[in-house]
Design an enzyme around this catalytic site. Structure first.
Site, short mmCIF file in Angstrom:
data_model
loop_
_atom_site.label_atom_id
_atom_site.label_comp_id
_atom_site.label_asym_id
_atom_site.label_seq_id
_atom_site.Cartn_x
_atom_site.Cartn_y
_atom_site.Cartn_z
CB SER A 27 -0.65 8.81 -0.48
OG SER A 27 0.54 8.31 -1.05
N GLY B 147 3.69 4.85 10.92
CA GLY B 147 3.85 4.95 9.47
C GLY B 147 3.00 6.06 8.89
CG LEU B 148 3.78 9.70 8.34
CD1 LEU B 148 4.79 10.83 8.16
CD2 LEU B 148 2.46 10.27 8.83
CE LYS C 2 -3.02 1.95 5.71
NZ LYS C 2 -2.64 0.85 4.78
CG ASP D 88 1.28 -3.95 -3.11
OD1 ASP D 88 2.28 -3.94 -3.87
OD2 ASP D 88 1.04 -3.04 -2.30
N GLY E 143 -3.03 9.05 4.86
CA GLY E 143 -3.26 8.91 6.29
C GLY E 143 -2.06 8.42 7.05
CD GLU E 144 -2.01 10.78 9.55
OE1 GLU E 144 -3.07 10.49 10.15
OE2 GLU E 144 -1.94 11.67 8.68
N GLY E 145 -0.59 5.53 10.30
CA GLY E 145 -0.78 4.31 11.07
C GLY E 145 -0.26 4.52 12.48
#
Length: 431
Positions: free
Chosen positions: A30, A27-28, A49, A147, A32-34
Protein backbone atom coordinates in the site's frame (compact mmCIF):
# COMPACT_ATOMS: atom_id res chain seq x y z
CA UNK A 1 15.95 17.60 -4.83
CA UNK A 2 17.73 14.33 -5.61
CA UNK A 3 16.02 10.96 -5.46
CA UNK A 4 16.09 9.54 -1.92
CA UNK A 5 18.68 6.86 -1.16
CA UNK A 6 20.62 7.60 -4.38
CA UNK A 7 23.90 6.81 -2.61
CA UNK A 8 22.48 3.63 -1.09
CA UNK A 9 20.23 1.97 -3.68
CA UNK A 10 20.99 2.45 -7.36
CA UNK A 11 20.95 0.78 -10.77
CA UNK A 12 23.69 -1.13 -12.60
CA UNK A 13 25.08 2.10 -14.03
CA UNK A 14 25.69 3.56 -10.57
CA UNK A 15 27.53 0.65 -8.98
CA UNK A 16 30.52 2.69 -7.86
CA UNK A 17 28.37 5.36 -6.26
CA UNK A 18 25.92 3.27 -4.22
CA UNK A 19 25.96 0.47 -1.68
CA UNK A 20 23.27 -1.74 -3.27
CA UNK A 21 22.15 -2.38 -6.86
CA UNK A 22 18.43 -2.66 -7.58
CA UNK A 23 17.93 -5.99 -9.37
CA UNK A 24 14.15 -5.82 -9.77
CA UNK A 25 10.88 -5.51 -7.91
CA UNK A 26 9.65 -8.45 -5.82
CA UNK A 27 6.53 -7.02 -4.20
CA UNK A 28 4.10 -4.10 -4.03
CA UNK A 29 2.39 -2.78 -0.93
CA UNK A 30 0.00 0.00 0.00
CA UNK A 31 2.85 2.38 0.78
CA UNK A 32 5.80 1.18 -1.26
CA UNK A 33 7.74 -1.53 -3.04
CA UNK A 34 10.17 -4.30 -2.27
CA UNK A 35 13.24 -4.94 -4.41
CA UNK A 36 15.89 -7.60 -4.72
CA UNK A 37 19.16 -5.77 -4.14
CA UNK A 38 22.74 -6.86 -4.66
CA UNK A 39 25.36 -5.59 -2.25
CA UNK A 40 28.15 -4.07 -4.35
CA UNK A 41 30.85 -5.03 -1.86
CA UNK A 42 30.42 -8.80 -2.12
CA UNK A 43 27.58 -9.53 -4.56
CA UNK A 44 25.29 -10.98 -1.89
CA UNK A 45 21.53 -10.58 -2.33
CA UNK A 46 19.14 -8.91 0.08
CA UNK A 47 15.72 -7.25 0.03
CA UNK A 48 15.31 -3.47 0.04
CA UNK A 49 11.88 -2.25 1.11
CA UNK A 50 11.05 1.39 0.32
CA UNK A 51 8.01 2.97 2.00
CA UNK A 52 6.39 6.38 1.52
CA UNK A 53 5.85 7.76 5.03
CA UNK A 54 3.96 10.82 3.75
CA UNK A 55 1.01 8.63 2.74
CA UNK A 56 0.77 6.86 6.09
CA UNK A 57 -1.45 7.51 9.06
CA UNK A 58 0.17 7.91 12.46
CA UNK A 59 -0.68 4.29 13.29
CA UNK A 60 0.80 2.97 10.03
CA UNK A 61 3.98 4.92 10.70
CA UNK A 62 4.25 3.12 14.05
CA UNK A 63 3.90 -0.21 12.24
CA UNK A 64 6.62 0.84 9.80
CA UNK A 65 8.91 1.71 12.69
CA UNK A 66 8.14 -1.72 14.19
CA UNK A 67 9.68 -3.30 11.10
CA UNK A 68 12.95 -1.69 12.17
CA UNK A 69 12.77 -1.85 15.95
CA UNK A 70 11.86 -5.49 16.52
CA UNK A 71 13.96 -7.33 13.90
CA UNK A 72 16.93 -5.27 15.12
CA UNK A 73 16.56 -7.10 18.45
CA UNK A 74 16.18 -10.54 16.82
CA UNK A 75 19.07 -12.80 15.93
CA UNK A 76 17.73 -16.24 15.05
CA UNK A 77 18.20 -18.50 12.00
CA UNK A 78 14.42 -18.83 11.54
CA UNK A 79 13.75 -15.07 11.56
CA UNK A 80 14.52 -12.77 8.62
CA UNK A 81 17.66 -10.83 9.55
CA UNK A 82 17.60 -7.05 9.70
CA UNK A 83 20.61 -5.41 7.98
CA UNK A 84 20.13 -1.64 8.05
CA UNK A 85 17.64 1.21 7.53
CA UNK A 86 17.69 4.80 6.26
CA UNK A 87 15.17 7.64 6.17
CA UNK A 88 15.24 10.48 3.62
CA UNK A 89 12.63 12.92 2.29
CA UNK A 90 9.72 11.13 3.98
CA UNK A 91 10.87 7.80 2.60
CA UNK A 92 11.95 4.82 4.69
CA UNK A 93 14.37 2.21 3.33
CA UNK A 94 14.75 -1.10 5.19
CA UNK A 95 17.33 -3.64 4.05
CA UNK A 96 16.66 -7.22 5.12
CA UNK A 97 17.92 -10.73 4.49
CA UNK A 98 16.80 -12.30 1.17
CA UNK A 99 14.99 -15.66 1.15
CA UNK A 100 15.63 -17.18 -2.26
CA UNK A 101 12.66 -19.57 -2.56
CA UNK A 102 9.63 -17.33 -2.16
CA UNK A 103 7.02 -17.64 0.56
CA UNK A 104 4.73 -20.36 1.86
CA UNK A 105 1.60 -18.72 0.47
CA UNK A 106 3.00 -19.20 -3.05
CA UNK A 107 3.35 -22.92 -2.31
CA UNK A 108 -0.24 -23.24 -1.09
CA UNK A 109 -2.13 -21.10 -3.64
CA UNK A 110 -1.54 -23.45 -6.63
CA UNK A 111 -3.55 -26.08 -4.75
CA UNK A 112 -6.72 -24.25 -5.76
CA UNK A 113 -5.88 -24.83 -9.42
CA UNK A 114 -5.03 -28.50 -8.89
CA UNK A 115 -1.36 -27.82 -9.64
CA UNK A 116 0.08 -28.83 -6.28
CA UNK A 117 0.53 -31.71 -3.87
CA UNK A 118 0.15 -32.15 -0.15
CA UNK A 119 3.27 -31.79 1.94
CA UNK A 120 4.58 -35.08 3.26
CA UNK A 121 4.26 -35.40 7.02
CA UNK A 122 7.97 -34.87 7.74
CA UNK A 123 8.00 -31.79 5.47
CA UNK A 124 5.00 -30.23 7.22
CA UNK A 125 6.41 -31.14 10.63
CA UNK A 126 9.83 -29.59 9.93
CA UNK A 127 8.17 -26.40 8.63
CA UNK A 128 6.07 -26.20 11.79
CA UNK A 129 8.97 -26.94 14.13
CA UNK A 130 11.10 -24.16 12.65
CA UNK A 131 8.24 -21.69 13.05
CA UNK A 132 7.83 -22.86 16.64
CA UNK A 133 11.54 -22.25 17.26
CA UNK A 134 11.22 -18.74 15.79
CA UNK A 135 8.16 -17.97 17.89
CA UNK A 136 9.77 -19.44 21.00
CA UNK A 137 12.67 -17.02 20.48
CA UNK A 138 10.31 -14.06 19.92
CA UNK A 139 8.22 -14.83 23.00
CA UNK A 140 11.30 -15.44 25.15
CA UNK A 141 12.38 -11.88 24.29
CA UNK A 142 9.00 -10.52 25.46
CA UNK A 143 7.73 -9.78 21.96
CA UNK A 144 4.56 -10.68 20.10
CA UNK A 145 4.59 -11.08 16.32
CA UNK A 146 0.84 -10.48 15.78
CA UNK A 147 0.81 -11.16 12.02
CA UNK A 148 1.74 -14.80 11.52
CA UNK A 149 0.45 -15.97 8.13
CA UNK A 150 1.63 -18.01 5.15
CA UNK A 151 2.75 -14.93 3.19
CA UNK A 152 5.09 -14.01 6.06
CA UNK A 153 6.77 -17.43 6.07
CA UNK A 154 9.75 -17.18 3.74
CA UNK A 155 11.53 -20.19 2.26
CA UNK A 156 15.16 -20.82 1.34
CA UNK A 157 16.94 -23.33 -0.85
CA UNK A 158 18.83 -24.62 2.21
CA UNK A 159 15.60 -25.88 3.78
CA UNK A 160 15.55 -23.19 6.46
CA UNK A 161 12.27 -21.37 7.04
CA UNK A 162 12.25 -17.67 7.95
CA UNK A 163 9.52 -15.75 9.76
CA UNK A 164 9.35 -12.18 8.49
CA UNK A 165 7.34 -8.94 8.48
CA UNK A 166 7.32 -7.49 11.98
CA UNK A 167 5.00 -4.61 11.04
CA UNK A 168 2.51 -5.49 13.78
CA UNK A 169 5.01 -6.63 16.40
CA UNK A 170 4.63 -5.52 19.98
CA UNK A 171 7.02 -5.49 22.92
CA UNK A 172 5.50 -6.31 26.29
CA UNK A 173 6.33 -6.78 29.93
CA UNK A 174 5.14 -9.88 31.76
CA UNK A 175 2.16 -9.19 34.00
CA UNK A 176 0.48 -11.18 36.72
CA UNK A 177 -2.51 -11.87 34.48
CA UNK A 178 -0.45 -12.61 31.40
CA UNK A 179 -2.59 -10.13 29.44
CA UNK A 180 -0.40 -7.77 27.49
CA UNK A 181 -2.14 -6.07 24.56
CA UNK A 182 -5.47 -4.94 23.21
CA UNK A 183 -4.88 -3.46 19.73
CA UNK A 184 -6.89 -5.29 17.05
CA UNK A 185 -4.44 -6.03 14.25
CA UNK A 186 -3.13 -8.81 12.07
CA UNK A 187 -4.64 -10.71 9.15
CA UNK A 188 -8.31 -11.69 9.79
CA UNK A 189 -8.05 -15.36 8.72
CA UNK A 190 -5.43 -15.95 11.41
CA UNK A 191 -6.91 -13.90 14.26
CA UNK A 192 -7.55 -15.67 17.56
CA UNK A 193 -11.08 -15.79 19.08
CA UNK A 194 -10.08 -13.41 21.87
CA UNK A 195 -9.36 -10.69 19.28
CA UNK A 196 -12.71 -11.22 17.56
CA UNK A 197 -14.32 -10.83 21.00
CA UNK A 198 -12.38 -7.58 21.54
CA UNK A 199 -10.65 -9.02 24.59
CA UNK A 200 -7.12 -8.30 25.71
CA UNK A 201 -4.68 -10.93 24.57
CA UNK A 202 -1.18 -12.32 25.03
CA UNK A 203 1.27 -14.63 23.27
CA UNK A 204 -1.40 -17.37 23.09
CA UNK A 205 -2.89 -15.32 20.20
CA UNK A 206 0.32 -15.92 18.23
CA UNK A 207 -0.02 -19.63 19.02
CA UNK A 208 -3.56 -19.66 17.59
CA UNK A 209 -2.26 -18.05 14.38
CA UNK A 210 0.44 -20.70 14.25
CA UNK A 211 -2.25 -23.38 14.59
CA UNK A 212 -4.21 -21.88 11.69
CA UNK A 213 -1.00 -21.86 9.67
CA UNK A 214 -0.26 -25.49 10.54
CA UNK A 215 -3.75 -26.49 9.40
CA UNK A 216 -3.09 -24.58 6.16
CA UNK A 217 0.23 -26.39 5.66
CA UNK A 218 -1.42 -29.78 6.18
CA UNK A 219 -4.75 -29.16 4.45
CA UNK A 220 -3.60 -26.72 1.74
CA UNK A 221 -6.52 -24.47 2.68
CA UNK A 222 -7.52 -22.26 5.58
CA UNK A 223 -9.54 -23.84 8.40
CA UNK A 224 -11.85 -20.83 8.61
CA UNK A 225 -13.00 -18.84 5.58
CA UNK A 226 -16.02 -16.77 4.60
CA UNK A 227 -17.04 -14.09 2.11
CA UNK A 228 -17.21 -11.39 4.79
CA UNK A 229 -15.80 -10.59 8.21
CA UNK A 230 -19.03 -11.35 10.07
CA UNK A 231 -19.16 -14.83 8.58
CA UNK A 232 -15.47 -15.38 9.28
CA UNK A 233 -15.89 -14.32 12.91
CA UNK A 234 -18.81 -16.72 13.31
CA UNK A 235 -16.76 -19.65 12.00
CA UNK A 236 -13.73 -18.85 14.14
CA UNK A 237 -15.81 -18.54 17.31
CA UNK A 238 -17.68 -21.76 16.51
CA UNK A 239 -14.30 -23.47 16.20
CA UNK A 240 -15.34 -26.01 13.55
CA UNK A 241 -13.26 -26.96 10.53
CA UNK A 242 -13.04 -29.74 7.97
CA UNK A 243 -11.03 -32.87 8.88
CA UNK A 244 -7.42 -32.91 7.70
CA UNK A 245 -6.27 -35.43 5.06
CA UNK A 246 -5.93 -39.06 6.15
CA UNK A 247 -2.33 -39.03 4.89
CA UNK A 248 -1.32 -37.34 8.15
CA UNK A 249 -1.03 -39.28 11.40
CA UNK A 250 -3.62 -38.87 14.14
CA UNK A 251 -0.83 -37.65 16.45
CA UNK A 252 -0.02 -34.78 14.09
CA UNK A 253 -3.67 -33.87 13.60
CA UNK A 254 -4.12 -33.79 17.39
CA UNK A 255 -1.48 -31.04 17.54
CA UNK A 256 -3.72 -28.84 15.37
CA UNK A 257 -6.79 -29.69 17.45
CA UNK A 258 -4.89 -28.90 20.64
CA UNK A 259 -3.89 -25.44 19.40
CA UNK A 260 -7.19 -24.37 17.83
CA UNK A 261 -8.94 -24.12 21.19
CA UNK A 262 -11.12 -21.05 21.69
CA UNK A 263 -10.19 -20.36 25.33
CA UNK A 264 -6.58 -19.10 25.45
CA UNK A 265 -6.27 -20.51 28.98
CA UNK A 266 -6.76 -23.98 27.51
CA UNK A 267 -4.43 -23.31 24.57
CA UNK A 268 -0.79 -24.42 24.97
CA UNK A 269 2.11 -22.00 24.77
CA UNK A 270 4.90 -22.75 22.31
CA UNK A 271 6.96 -24.27 25.13
CA UNK A 272 4.05 -26.47 26.18
CA UNK A 273 3.65 -27.63 22.59
CA UNK A 274 7.26 -28.80 22.66
CA UNK A 275 6.35 -31.16 25.53
CA UNK A 276 3.82 -33.10 23.43
CA UNK A 277 5.46 -36.51 22.77
CA UNK A 278 4.94 -36.30 19.00
CA UNK A 279 6.50 -32.82 18.80
CA UNK A 280 9.28 -33.76 21.23
CA UNK A 281 10.21 -36.71 19.03
CA UNK A 282 9.96 -34.47 15.95
CA UNK A 283 12.51 -32.05 17.42
CA UNK A 284 15.02 -34.89 17.76
CA UNK A 285 14.44 -35.96 14.15
CA UNK A 286 14.78 -32.34 13.02
CA UNK A 287 18.18 -32.04 14.72
CA UNK A 288 19.36 -35.24 13.04
CA UNK A 289 18.33 -33.93 9.62
CA UNK A 290 19.83 -30.51 10.38
CA UNK A 291 23.24 -31.97 11.19
CA UNK A 292 23.29 -33.83 7.86
CA UNK A 293 22.33 -30.77 5.80
CA UNK A 294 25.54 -29.59 4.10
CA UNK A 295 23.89 -26.45 2.69
CA UNK A 296 23.46 -24.89 6.14
CA UNK A 297 26.41 -23.15 7.80
CA UNK A 298 27.85 -24.83 10.88
CA UNK A 299 27.37 -21.63 12.88
CA UNK A 300 23.65 -21.69 12.07
CA UNK A 301 23.40 -25.36 12.99
CA UNK A 302 25.02 -24.65 16.35
CA UNK A 303 22.42 -22.01 17.23
CA UNK A 304 19.48 -24.27 16.39
CA UNK A 305 20.96 -27.38 18.01
CA UNK A 306 21.66 -25.37 21.17
CA UNK A 307 18.08 -24.08 21.32
CA UNK A 308 16.58 -27.54 20.75
CA UNK A 309 18.90 -29.07 23.35
CA UNK A 310 17.78 -26.49 25.90
CA UNK A 311 14.13 -27.24 25.09
CA UNK A 312 14.57 -31.01 25.33
CA UNK A 313 16.42 -30.75 28.64
CA UNK A 314 13.94 -28.36 30.27
CA UNK A 315 11.51 -29.67 32.86
CA UNK A 316 7.86 -30.07 31.96
CA UNK A 317 5.95 -27.14 33.45
CA UNK A 318 2.97 -27.96 35.70
CA UNK A 319 0.59 -26.43 33.14
CA UNK A 320 2.06 -28.51 30.32
CA UNK A 321 0.77 -31.78 31.77
CA UNK A 322 -2.79 -31.01 30.73
CA UNK A 323 -1.70 -30.72 27.09
CA UNK A 324 -0.06 -34.15 26.99
CA UNK A 325 -1.93 -37.34 26.17
CA UNK A 326 -5.08 -37.28 28.28
CA UNK A 327 -6.51 -40.25 30.15
CA UNK A 328 -10.22 -40.89 29.75
CA UNK A 329 -11.97 -40.96 33.13
CA UNK A 330 -14.63 -43.69 32.92
CA UNK A 331 -15.93 -42.85 36.41
CA UNK A 332 -17.39 -39.48 35.37
CA UNK A 333 -21.18 -39.54 35.12
CA UNK A 334 -23.47 -36.63 34.29
CA UNK A 335 -27.01 -36.46 32.89
CA UNK A 336 -29.48 -33.75 32.04
CA UNK A 337 -31.82 -32.01 29.62
CA UNK A 338 -30.27 -29.68 27.04
CA UNK A 339 -31.18 -27.96 23.80
CA UNK A 340 -28.98 -28.91 20.84
CA UNK A 341 -28.34 -26.67 17.84
CA UNK A 342 -29.16 -28.58 14.66
CA UNK A 343 -27.23 -28.36 11.39
CA UNK A 344 -28.26 -27.46 7.86
CA UNK A 345 -29.61 -24.19 6.51
CA UNK A 346 -32.61 -24.15 8.84
CA UNK A 347 -30.64 -24.31 12.07
CA UNK A 348 -32.85 -24.67 15.14
CA UNK A 349 -32.56 -25.64 18.79
CA UNK A 350 -34.16 -28.96 19.70
CA UNK A 351 -34.69 -30.47 23.18
CA UNK A 352 -32.49 -33.49 23.87
CA UNK A 353 -31.27 -35.61 26.79
CA UNK A 354 -27.48 -35.77 27.17
CA UNK A 355 -25.46 -38.24 29.24
CA UNK A 356 -21.82 -38.85 30.08
CA UNK A 357 -21.49 -42.48 31.09
CA UNK A 358 -18.72 -45.11 30.87
CA UNK A 359 -16.45 -42.94 28.72
CA UNK A 360 -19.14 -41.98 26.23
CA UNK A 361 -21.39 -39.05 25.41
CA UNK A 362 -24.88 -40.33 24.62
CA UNK A 363 -27.50 -38.04 23.08
CA UNK A 364 -31.14 -39.15 22.90
CA UNK A 365 -34.43 -37.53 21.94
CA UNK A 366 -35.77 -37.93 25.46
CA UNK A 367 -35.03 -39.32 28.90
CA UNK A 368 -36.46 -42.71 27.84
CA UNK A 369 -33.50 -43.16 25.48
CA UNK A 370 -35.20 -42.94 22.08
CA UNK A 371 -33.00 -42.46 18.97
CA UNK A 372 -29.63 -42.75 20.78
CA UNK A 373 -26.41 -41.38 19.28
CA UNK A 374 -23.04 -42.01 20.95
CA UNK A 375 -19.62 -40.39 20.85
CA UNK A 376 -16.54 -41.86 22.53
CA UNK A 377 -14.84 -39.34 24.84
CA UNK A 378 -11.53 -40.18 23.15
CA UNK A 379 -12.92 -38.27 20.15
CA UNK A 380 -13.64 -35.18 22.26
CA UNK A 381 -11.05 -32.40 22.24
CA UNK A 382 -12.65 -30.11 24.79
CA UNK A 383 -15.65 -28.05 25.89
CA UNK A 384 -16.05 -24.36 26.66
CA UNK A 385 -18.77 -21.73 27.23
CA UNK A 386 -19.97 -19.73 24.20
CA UNK A 387 -20.45 -15.99 24.85
CA UNK A 388 -23.98 -14.63 24.55
CA UNK A 389 -22.74 -12.18 21.90
CA UNK A 390 -21.92 -15.17 19.71
CA UNK A 391 -24.68 -17.66 20.55
CA UNK A 392 -27.49 -15.09 21.01
CA UNK A 393 -28.68 -17.33 23.86
CA UNK A 394 -27.76 -17.77 27.49
CA UNK A 395 -26.02 -20.83 28.97
CA UNK A 396 -24.60 -22.20 25.68
CA UNK A 397 -21.49 -24.39 25.63
CA UNK A 398 -19.56 -25.88 22.71
CA UNK A 399 -18.11 -29.36 22.44
CA UNK A 400 -15.23 -29.79 19.98
CA UNK A 401 -14.10 -33.14 18.56
CA UNK A 402 -10.63 -34.31 17.55
CA UNK A 403 -11.74 -34.14 13.91
CA UNK A 404 -12.52 -30.44 14.20
CA UNK A 405 -16.31 -30.75 14.31
CA UNK A 406 -18.28 -28.80 16.89
CA UNK A 407 -21.64 -29.13 18.64
CA UNK A 408 -23.48 -26.44 20.56
CA UNK A 409 -25.72 -27.18 23.54
CA UNK A 410 -27.84 -24.92 25.73
CA UNK A 411 -28.02 -25.79 29.42
CA UNK A 412 -30.93 -24.90 31.70
CA UNK A 413 -28.92 -22.42 33.80
CA UNK A 414 -25.49 -20.85 34.13
CA UNK A 415 -24.57 -23.27 36.91
CA UNK A 416 -25.77 -26.22 34.82
CA UNK A 417 -23.63 -25.04 31.90
CA UNK A 418 -20.55 -24.86 34.14
CA UNK A 419 -21.25 -28.38 35.43
CA UNK A 420 -21.49 -29.74 31.88
CA UNK A 421 -18.22 -28.10 30.81
CA UNK A 422 -16.45 -29.34 33.93
CA UNK A 423 -17.87 -32.86 33.58
CA UNK A 424 -16.72 -33.12 29.97
CA UNK A 425 -13.26 -31.81 30.85
CA UNK A 426 -13.01 -34.32 33.71
CA UNK A 427 -14.19 -37.08 31.42
CA UNK A 428 -11.43 -36.43 28.87
CA UNK A 429 -8.83 -36.07 31.61
CA UNK A 430 -7.96 -32.37 31.39
CA UNK A 431 -9.59 -31.15 34.62
Amino acid sequence: MSEPFSTILGTDGSGGRCKYLNKGIVGLGSYGEGYVAERVEDGSLCVAKVMDLSKMSRRDKRYAQSEIKYPTNCNHPNIIRYIEDHEENDRLLIVMEFADSGNLDEQIKPWGTGDARYFQEHEALFLFLQLCLALDYIHSHKMLHRDIKSANVLLTSTGLVKLGDFGFSHQYEDTVSGVVASTFCGTPYYLAPELWNNLRYNKKADVWSLGVLLYEIMGMKKPFSASNLKGLMSKVLAGTYAPLPDSFSSEFKRVVDGILVADPNDRPSVRENFQIPYINKGLKLFVQALKKNERILDSVKEVLVSQVSEILSSEVSPDAHRFLESQINYDVTHRGHVNKLGGGNGKSWKPRFLQIVRGQLILTDDEEGNNPKGLNLEQVQGACPVPYSTAKRDFVFALNTVGGEGMWFQAVSHGDMEMWVHAIQRGIGVA
